[in-house]
Design an enzyme around this catalytic site. Sequence first.
Site, PDB file in Angstrom:
ATOM      1  N   ASP A 263      10.337   4.122 -10.310  1.00  0.00           N
ATOM      2  CA  ASP A 263      10.247   3.770  -8.888  1.00  0.00           C
ATOM      3  C   ASP A 263       9.816   5.012  -8.108  1.00  0.00           C
ATOM      4  O   ASP A 263      10.310   6.123  -8.359  1.00  0.00           O
ATOM      5  CB  ASP A 263      11.606   3.277  -8.386  1.00  0.00           C
ATOM      6  CG  ASP A 263      11.531   2.724  -6.981  1.00  0.00           C
ATOM      7  OD1 ASP A 263      11.191   1.548  -6.831  1.00  0.00           O
ATOM      8  OD2 ASP A 263      11.804   3.491  -6.028  1.00  0.00           O
TER       9      ASP A 263
ATOM     10  N   ASN B 148       4.960   5.536   3.822  1.00  0.00           N
ATOM     11  CA  ASN B 148       4.383   4.459   4.633  1.00  0.00           C
ATOM     12  C   ASN B 148       4.574   4.705   6.121  1.00  0.00           C
ATOM     13  O   ASN B 148       3.658   4.540   6.927  1.00  0.00           O
ATOM     14  CB  ASN B 148       5.010   3.113   4.257  1.00  0.00           C
ATOM     15  CG  ASN B 148       4.301   2.449   3.083  1.00  0.00           C
ATOM     16  OD1 ASN B 148       3.181   2.795   2.748  1.00  0.00           O
ATOM     17  ND2 ASN B 148       4.962   1.504   2.462  1.00  0.00           N
TER      18      ASN B 148
ATOM     19  N   ASP C  91      -0.649   2.642  -0.321  1.00  0.00           N
ATOM     20  CA  ASP C  91      -1.400   1.990  -1.399  1.00  0.00           C
ATOM     21  C   ASP C  91      -2.105   3.022  -2.275  1.00  0.00           C
ATOM     22  O   ASP C  91      -2.191   2.863  -3.502  1.00  0.00           O
ATOM     23  CB  ASP C  91      -2.436   1.021  -0.823  1.00  0.00           C
ATOM     24  CG  ASP C  91      -1.809  -0.260  -0.286  1.00  0.00           C
ATOM     25  OD1 ASP C  91      -0.612  -0.487  -0.554  1.00  0.00           O
ATOM     26  OD2 ASP C  91      -2.513  -1.019   0.398  1.00  0.00           O
TER      27      ASP C  91
ATOM     28  N   GLU D 279       6.709  -0.784  -5.165  1.00  0.00           N
ATOM     29  CA  GLU D 279       6.458   0.581  -5.644  1.00  0.00           C
ATOM     30  C   GLU D 279       7.141   0.858  -6.977  1.00  0.00           C
ATOM     31  O   GLU D 279       7.351   2.012  -7.355  1.00  0.00           O
ATOM     32  CB  GLU D 279       6.933   1.595  -4.594  1.00  0.00           C
ATOM     33  CG  GLU D 279       8.425   1.611  -4.343  1.00  0.00           C
ATOM     34  CD  GLU D 279       8.877   0.641  -3.258  1.00  0.00           C
ATOM     35  OE1 GLU D 279       9.967   0.871  -2.699  1.00  0.00           O
ATOM     36  OE2 GLU D 279       8.164  -0.339  -2.980  1.00  0.00           O
TER      37      GLU D 279
END
Length: 337
Positions: free
Chosen positions: A212, A220, A229, A255
Site C-alpha cells: 500500500d 492527492n 495517478d 493505491e
Amino acid sequence: MTDDFKKSTANLRKAVPLMMKNHVAATPANYALWYTYVDNAIPQLNRDLDDVIDNYGICPPAAGQQLYQNYVACRTETDMRDLRANIEILVNEVSNSMVDTLSDTSQFSQLIDKSFVDLARVENEAMSMEEVMKVIRQLVSESTEIRHSTRFLNNQLENAAKEINHLKTQLAVVQQDALFDALTSLYNRRAFDSDINTLCRAEQKMSLVLADIDHFKTFNDTYGHLFGDTVIKGIARRLQLSCRDGIHAYRFGGEEFALIVPNKSLRIARQYGETLRRSVEKLSVKDRRTSEQVGNITISLGVAELEPGESAESLIERADKYLYEAKQLGRNRVMPI
C-alpha cells in the site's frame, strides 16, 4: 475416418486430462488454448505455458487467459479497435456540428447587433417602409437559419447520447473479460480474485504480498489527483519490472497492490518484498504543474504464506493484518519481521 478427425480426437484426449490436472475450467477459450498446446501448433505458446506450470504447479486463470489472447484469439482487440473508431467518429461529428453552430450563432449575434443599429435609424433618419421591411426580412431569414442549425445540433446530441449508451454497453461486455487494470496495465482485481482462489483450492505452495502506498491521500491533496495517478503508475512499473520467476503483480484496489509469489516460502517472499520496498523508495515523480521532482514515495508491505487447507479469504486477511502492522509501526517497512 479422415485424418483431420483422427487428429482432433487425439488432441481432445490429450487436452482434457491436462486441463483437469491444471485446474482449468472447461470453457471454449481454455479448450482452444489447450488444444493448440497439445497440437504443438505454436511452439512459443508451449514454452510460455510450460513456464507457467513450472512456476505455479498449475495454470492460474489469468495466465491462461493472457496466453489465449496472445496466441489464439484476437477478437477482444478487434472489438476494442472498433469501439475506439466508433467513439472517434462520434466525437468528431458532434465537435464539427458544435463548431459550425457556434460560428452560425456568432454571425447571428453580429447580425442582430447590426439590425438594431439599422432599426434605430428609423426614428433618426426617417427610413422608408421598404428599407425597414428589408431589415426585418433579413432578420427573419437569419433567425430561421440559426433555428435550423441549432435544431440539427440538438438532434445530433440526442443521437450521440443514444450512441454513447450503446457503446457503453458494448464496452462493458468487452471489458468484462479484460485482464488488466486500465491505469497501471497490471493484472486487475478480477484476475487476482480468480487466480488466488484457484491456487488456494489447489493448495499450491505460494506466498502473498500486499503493498500500500504510504500517505497517498497527502499526495492527492497536495499535488492533485492526476499526480496521484502518476505515482500509482510509477510504482506499478517498479512492481512489473520486479516480477520474475513467475511472480504476478495485480492492482488490488485504489493505491493497494498484490503480488502472488509462487513456490516460495514466507522468508523468500519477505526478502522479495524488502527489495521491492527499497526500489520504490528511490522513486521520484515530476509534478507537471511546477516541474518539481517529488520524492519520499514509500510503500508498506504485508506478507503471508499459504497454509495447508487455508482459504483465499484467510490468506488475504493475514497479509492485510501484517500490512496494517507495517503502517502502525511507522510505514515504509515489510511485516512480519
